[in-house]
Design an enzyme around this catalytic site. Structure first.
Site, PDB file in Angstrom:
ATOM      1  N   ILE A   6       0.414 -21.330   2.731  1.00 60.73           N
ATOM      2  CA  ILE A   6       0.422 -22.020   4.022  1.00 60.73           C
ATOM      3  C   ILE A   6      -0.990 -22.451   4.432  1.00 60.73           C
ATOM      4  O   ILE A   6      -1.148 -23.349   5.265  1.00 60.73           O
ATOM      5  CB  ILE A   6       1.066 -21.092   5.090  1.00 60.73           C
ATOM      6  CG1 ILE A   6       1.660 -21.887   6.235  1.00 60.73           C
ATOM      7  CG2 ILE A   6       0.113 -20.034   5.576  1.00 60.73           C
ATOM      8  CD1 ILE A   6       2.566 -21.065   7.141  1.00 60.73           C
TER       9      ILE A   6
ATOM     10  N   GLU B  83      -4.004  -9.176   2.255  1.00 59.45           N
ATOM     11  CA  GLU B  83      -3.483  -9.250   3.626  1.00 59.45           C
ATOM     12  C   GLU B  83      -1.966  -9.081   3.680  1.00 59.45           C
ATOM     13  O   GLU B  83      -1.444  -8.579   4.673  1.00 59.45           O
ATOM     14  CB  GLU B  83      -3.871 -10.585   4.267  1.00 59.45           C
ATOM     15  CG  GLU B  83      -5.373 -10.688   4.538  1.00 59.45           C
ATOM     16  CD  GLU B  83      -5.796 -12.056   5.049  1.00 59.45           C
ATOM     17  OE1 GLU B  83      -4.951 -12.967   5.101  1.00 59.45           O
ATOM     18  OE2 GLU B  83      -6.991 -12.193   5.374  1.00 59.45           O
ATOM     19  N   VAL B  84      -1.280  -9.522   2.655  1.00 62.35           N
ATOM     20  CA  VAL B  84       0.181  -9.389   2.611  1.00 62.35           C
ATOM     21  C   VAL B  84       0.514  -8.383   1.505  1.00 62.35           C
ATOM     22  O   VAL B  84       0.177  -8.610   0.331  1.00 62.35           O
ATOM     23  CB  VAL B  84       0.867 -10.742   2.339  1.00 62.35           C
ATOM     24  CG1 VAL B  84       2.374 -10.553   2.219  1.00 62.35           C
ATOM     25  CG2 VAL B  84       0.543 -11.745   3.452  1.00 62.35           C
TER      26      VAL B  84
ATOM     27  N   HIS C 167       1.503 -10.548  -5.072  1.00 69.11           N
ATOM     28  CA  HIS C 167       1.519 -12.005  -5.255  1.00 69.11           C
ATOM     29  C   HIS C 167       0.311 -12.445  -6.046  1.00 69.11           C
ATOM     30  O   HIS C 167      -0.786 -11.943  -5.843  1.00 69.11           O
ATOM     31  CB  HIS C 167       1.574 -12.742  -3.912  1.00 69.11           C
ATOM     32  CG  HIS C 167       0.484 -12.361  -2.948  1.00 69.11           C
ATOM     33  ND1 HIS C 167       0.555 -11.216  -2.194  1.00 69.11           N
ATOM     34  CD2 HIS C 167      -0.676 -12.959  -2.638  1.00 69.11           C
ATOM     35  CE1 HIS C 167      -0.536 -11.127  -1.447  1.00 69.11           C
ATOM     36  NE2 HIS C 167      -1.309 -12.175  -1.701  1.00 69.11           N
TER      37      HIS C 167
END
Ligand code: AMP
Ligand code: ZN
Length: 120
Positions: free
Chosen positions: A33, A97-98, A102
């Protein structure tokens, strides 16, 4: 399997929209994003693992499928000729952060030095 308050599990579940560029039975690839390069795609296992360390140790075959999907996206995005970077930020020092594993697939222009700064 799925963690309800995990952002990327919610993307897998279709509860949060994402620009998906590739999907396999076990992996999903979607555009970041807040892209840091002309091509910036996140590649995740659909199953929840907090980071690449737990993924790699918990399900090495699935970790390999994440790599295969990243390679397929790199090919689709025309990155194989000039190259790209594949990056797993992990934990506090890694700037994660997430907390759903990933890979960042980055390319489309020279990406500069591997790290923002060298060791002093
Ligand atoms: P990391 O710092 O390695 O955990 O990276 C998390 C990445 O997720 C960042 O590059 C964010 O821009 C990206 N991100 C956060 N929310 C979303 C979202 N809803 N869709 C796509 N990418 C996202
Ligand atoms: Zn998750």
């Amino acid at each position: 399997m799925s963690t309800p308050d995990c952002l990327f599990c919610r993307i897998v579940a279709g509860e949060i929209p994402a620009t998906v560029v590739r999907e396999t039975p076990t992996t999903l690839a979607f555009r970041d994003i807040n892209p840091k390069a002309p091509v910036h795609v996140l590649v995740i296992p659909k199953e929840h693992y907090a980071d690449v360390a737990t993924l790699g140790q918990g399900d090495p075959a699935l970790a390999g499928e994440v790599l295969a999907t990243a390679a397929a996206v790199a090919e689709d995005e025309g990155l194989l000729g000039d190259g790209f970077r594949l990056m797993f930020n992990t934990g506090a020092y890694g700037g994660q952060e997430v907390f759903h594993a990933h890979a960042h697939l980055l390319g489309g222009a020279p990406l500069g030095p591997m790290l923002a700064r060298d060791l002093a």
